[in-house]
Design an enzyme around this catalytic site. Sequence first.
Site, PDB file in Angstrom:
ATOM      1  NE  ARG A  12      -3.443   0.241  -0.340  1.00  0.00           N
ATOM      2  CZ  ARG A  12      -3.856   0.645  -1.541  1.00  0.00           C
ATOM      3  NH1 ARG A  12      -3.683  -0.134  -2.613  1.00  0.00           N
ATOM      4  NH2 ARG A  12      -4.422   1.830  -1.694  1.00  0.00           N
ATOM      5  CB  CYS A 155       0.148   7.186   9.062  1.00  0.00           C
ATOM      6  SG  CYS A 155      -0.527   5.729   9.908  1.00  0.00           S
ATOM      7  CB  THR A 156      -0.135   7.202  14.421  1.00  0.00           C
ATOM      8  OG1 THR A 156       0.972   6.295  14.501  1.00  0.00           O
ATOM      9  CG2 THR A 156      -1.363   6.453  13.981  1.00  0.00           C
TER      10      THR A 156
END
Length: 338
Positions: A12, A155-156
């Site tokens: 992804r 991403c966090t």
Amino acid sequence: MSFKVAINGYGRIGQCVLRAIYESGYRDQLQVVALNELSDIDTVSYLTRYDTTHGRFPVAVDHDGQNLLINGDSIRVLSEEDPDKLPWAEMDIDLVLECSGSFSDRDSAQQHIKSGAQRLLFSQPADTDVDATIVYGFNDQLLQADQQIVAAGSCTTNCIVPVLNLLHRELTILSGVTTTIHSAMNDQPVIDSYHQTDLRLTRSSMHSIIPVDTSLNKGIDRLLPELAGRFESLHVRVPTINVSLLDISLNVANTTNANQVNSILQQAAQGPLKGLLGYTEEPHASVDFNRDSRSGIVDGTQTRVSGGNMIKLLCWFDNEWGFANRMLDVAQAWLNKE
């Protein structure tokens, strides 16, 4: 100046990184000349052309049996399990974007350096022995030309760290708890199936809200050492395919209210962090942030303050597209340190 880039692992994030290079204006400096993926080139080409989450690739994609052909560029497709055998030296690779998610230690990354790559950037949190962990817009000033192995965080961490940094400077954070409400990921089955390490991840991703382990609090400790030991973190997966949400609870020393909290974050979003941090007071749902390239978007309509010192925040983020763009920001800034 254009730099030669290889992508290792084409899941992804690897796919989003390639798309973002062509769609978000990085192509002038970052030229992908190789990608290493164990799947066959027909599948690689197909998954490049069509994407359920992000739509069709915006330019023509084809392949000639060995190379992926995109908009006149020829990208060599390799299928090599052993990094020692990758031809990074002969291809004069300036940077490997490590997107396989299969390792996070310096020794494994060093194999790509031994194969001839000048540098490697992890698309995930890495061990503490890497040269730096960078959240773009927060600590990218730590990038140095002589570093070889760097991580772009997660991403966090890219979503939360700038927010915590802003609020800590103004209000002094004493403690906090985060809950990441995250879209389903490809380590989850569509229907119940076996999983190697986590019994919860044997359950159907499309039918349950599923708690999973997270190390976000450790990432906060590493990037904001002044807050070390003050956070705990939870993480749940929900049946959506993209866009996630951070639910942040903070206990602060300085008495405040929702308007002040929102003002701090809105000013940063419109000023020094414009393009990286967003702020909104519209009535949004998660799908509204699909393909949003910002690291996080504060939902000001959901800000609450209890008793003057307990803050509750919600921050949206596209866990694929947003992070892929931040990874490329780090790559571009790092390569230009030469």
